[in-house]
Design an enzyme around this catalytic site. Structure first.
Site, PDB file in Angstrom:
ATOM      1  N   TYR A 115     -25.290  21.080 -51.755  1.00 31.20           N
ATOM      2  CA  TYR A 115     -24.790  22.381 -52.222  1.00 31.20           C
ATOM      3  C   TYR A 115     -24.321  22.319 -53.673  1.00 31.20           C
ATOM      4  O   TYR A 115     -24.051  23.356 -54.277  1.00 31.20           O
ATOM      5  CB  TYR A 115     -23.641  22.876 -51.333  1.00 31.20           C
ATOM      6  CG  TYR A 115     -24.141  23.384 -50.014  1.00 31.20           C
ATOM      7  CD1 TYR A 115     -24.628  22.496 -49.070  1.00 31.20           C
ATOM      8  CD2 TYR A 115     -24.155  24.736 -49.724  1.00 31.20           C
ATOM      9  CE1 TYR A 115     -25.124  22.944 -47.865  1.00 31.20           C
ATOM     10  CE2 TYR A 115     -24.647  25.190 -48.517  1.00 31.20           C
ATOM     11  CZ  TYR A 115     -25.124  24.299 -47.590  1.00 31.20           C
ATOM     12  OH  TYR A 115     -25.612  24.735 -46.404  1.00 31.20           O
TER      13      TYR A 115
ATOM     14  N   LYS B 141     -25.742  11.631 -40.696  1.00 27.84           N
ATOM     15  CA  LYS B 141     -27.116  11.141 -40.519  1.00 27.84           C
ATOM     16  C   LYS B 141     -27.213   9.829 -41.296  1.00 27.84           C
ATOM     17  O   LYS B 141     -28.085   9.620 -42.141  1.00 27.84           O
ATOM     18  CB  LYS B 141     -28.068  12.232 -41.052  1.00 27.84           C
ATOM     19  CG  LYS B 141     -29.497  12.051 -40.736  1.00 27.84           C
ATOM     20  CD  LYS B 141     -29.877  12.492 -39.343  1.00 27.84           C
ATOM     21  CE  LYS B 141     -31.333  12.126 -39.100  1.00 27.84           C
ATOM     22  NZ  LYS B 141     -31.632  11.715 -37.742  1.00 27.84           N
TER      23      LYS B 141
ATOM     24  N   ASP C 168     -28.474  14.792 -35.315  1.00 32.01           N
ATOM     25  CA  ASP C 168     -29.435  15.351 -34.355  1.00 32.01           C
ATOM     26  C   ASP C 168     -28.937  15.138 -32.927  1.00 32.01           C
ATOM     27  O   ASP C 168     -29.026  16.039 -32.082  1.00 32.01           O
ATOM     28  CB  ASP C 168     -30.852  14.804 -34.558  1.00 32.01           C
ATOM     29  CG  ASP C 168     -30.879  13.306 -34.844  1.00 32.01           C
ATOM     30  OD1 ASP C 168     -29.906  12.808 -35.428  1.00 32.01           O
ATOM     31  OD2 ASP C 168     -31.853  12.645 -34.488  1.00 32.01           O
TER      32      ASP C 168
ATOM     33  N   ASP D 195     -23.138  23.339 -41.970  1.00 34.23           N
ATOM     34  CA  ASP D 195     -23.790  24.636 -41.952  1.00 34.23           C
ATOM     35  C   ASP D 195     -24.585  24.808 -40.651  1.00 34.23           C
ATOM     36  O   ASP D 195     -24.447  25.798 -39.927  1.00 34.23           O
ATOM     37  CB  ASP D 195     -24.729  24.706 -43.169  1.00 34.23           C
ATOM     38  CG  ASP D 195     -25.051  26.122 -43.576  1.00 34.23           C
ATOM     39  OD1 ASP D 195     -24.538  27.058 -42.929  1.00 34.23           O
ATOM     40  OD2 ASP D 195     -25.810  26.303 -44.536  1.00 34.23           O
TER      41      ASP D 195
END
Ligand code: NAD
Length: 421
Positions: free
Chosen positions: A149, A219, A285, A309
């Site tokens: 971002y 992740k 995930d 998000d």
């Protein structure tokens, strides 16, 4: 008339009549703001009689500001939020046209509101796509200032992209760029300071509210030095700064199943015995799956901007969608906080009475809790739950509920107020 909230040694000092700047917002912002304020006022009156009252102060942003001042986000508005510390806003349309930043991003950056806090809970009666929505009680701490971002991006074909590509290949020895001639690039800055301040607040929040765990969602298996570092910095911080209050999965790797994974149930039992908050981590995930299958395994969630998000929308959908999902952007160090509806301006239903004001009302509840006015916050929550269980709802929920009564935005607010009384 009202007085200023101040911060002293990291603690908010809230007067009985704090001045609260508010932005009505664009689109449905104009429809939901006044009804939401009426609900909050009613709950405060019920809880404290005449002894406490919010002194609402409208400040301009968005179209209304543009019409009056020629500026979508006047300096005065930023100054008011700075002066009064705590405020609330309806959604703002991102103006179309070059050179204009998203107003929301501008507010967050100016006040360095590094925590995006989104509590996710289910209200009895609200339609949900999952079988046991009552088991959902999660609190998302999304980092609000870093990650992709930051907007450091280079478009393929652009001179900067070529320079950057050449730097990577020639100076850094990168050989992994599959199609160098047509590649665009994006940079993902994740810092130790930025990660630590977010994770520290998330852990403190769990301790203050007696919540069972903090899950670091990352992740890091792929992005080792950004997302993986976030996880490691998180564990380090938990062990160094909160030793007496937490129990990290990293410390207790002996609590494992036969397959070598951490045994969540055993870890929970162990933590319960000691009364400590569990600090654990889950790959993003897997988290998206796990939060659907075992929502009760997660309580506070600390994660970076992009993961946050995705996670926010999935969790919101589990308990009734964006019409009832509240949020806040907070800097716990300076005390600055702006509470906001998480949805946009919904131009397709603006002015029709169809907008659900719950997201803004619940953001107001978060604000009351932030001010320490918990009794008033409880009144709103009880009254809303009543409205939902009586199936008296706005059109978004009406469409999904059998035997419901359709109310307009204002009628729904009146329904809540009558339940408060
Ligand atoms: P949106 O959230 O405005 O609308 C998405 C869908 O959800 C629409 O069908 C809408 O009718 C529905 N919806 C949203 N809020 C609702 C409510 N309270 N009650 C009932 N239904 C509701 O998203 P969008 O259409 O992608 O964005 C519209 C504008 O809002 C854009 O200009 C965008 O930049 C802006 N936006 C602002 C914020 C913010 O201010 N925080 C957040 C997101 C989008």
């Amino acid at each position: 008339m009202g007085s200023k909230i101040i911060i002293n040694n990291g603690k908010l000092q809230v007067p009985d009549n704090p001045i609260i700047p508010f932005i009505k917002g664009d689109g449905i912002g104009k429809d939901i703001t006044v009804p939401s304020q009426r609900v909050l006022n009613a709950a405060i009156e019920k809880a404290y009689g005449d002894s406490k009252k919010l002194a609402w102060k409208e400040v301009l942003a968005g179209e209304k500001a543009y019409k009056k001042t020629g500026n979508y986000l006047p300096e005065d508005t930023l100054a008011e939020f700075k002066k009064y510390l705590v405020g609330i806003k309806g959604p703002l349309q991102t103006p179309v046209g070059g050179g204009i930043r998203s107003l929301n991003v501008a507010l967050r950056q100016t006040l360095d509101l590094y925590v995006c806090l989104r509590p996710v809970r289910w209200f009895k009666g609200v339609p949900s796509p999952i079988r046991y929505p009552s088991l959902v009680d999660m609190h998302i701490f999304r980092e609000n200032t870093e990650d992709i971002y930051a907007g450091i991006e280079f478009m393929t074909g652009d001179e900067k992209a070529q320079k950057f590509r050449d730097f990577l290949i020639n100076e850094m020895g990168s050989t992994q760029i599959r199609f160098p001639e047509t590649t665009s690039f994006g940079i993902k800055p994740i810092s130790k300071e930025g990660s630590e301040r977010l994770i520290r607040d998330a852990i403190q929040y769990a301790i203050d509210r007696n919540l069972p765990s903090v899950t670091l969602v990352h992740k890091g298996n792929i992005m080792k030095f950004t997302e993986g570092a976030f996880k490691n910095w998180g564990y380090d911080l938990a062990e160094n700064e909160f030793e007496a209050d937490v129990f990290t999965w990293r410390q207790y790797e002996n609590i494992q199943t036969e397959k070598g994974q951490i045994d969540a149930q055993k870890a929970l039992e162990e933590a319960k015995k000691t009364g400590k908050v569990i600090i654990k981590d889950v790959i993003t995930d897997a988290f998206l799956q796990d939060s659907l299958l075992h929502p009760y395994d997660h309580s506070v969630i600390a994660t970076m901007n992009l993961n946050g998000d995705y996670v926010s929308d999935q969790l919101a959908a589990m308990v009734g969608g964006i019409g009832i999902s509240p949020g806040a952007n907070i800097n716990y160090q300076s005390g600055y906080a702006i509470f906001e509806a998480t949805h946009g301006t919904a131009p397709n239903i603006a002015g029709t009475g169809k907008a659900n004001p719950s997201s803004l009302i619940l953001s107001g509840v978060m604000m009351l809790e932030y001010l320490g006015w918990n009794e008033a916050a409880e009144h709103v929550l009880d009254a809303m739950e009543h409205a939902f269980s009586k199936r008296r709802v706005t059109s978004d929920l009406y469409a999904m509920m059998e035997g419901a009564t359709l109310l307009t935005t204002t009628e729904f607010a009146d329904e809540i107020i009558s339940n408060i009384h």
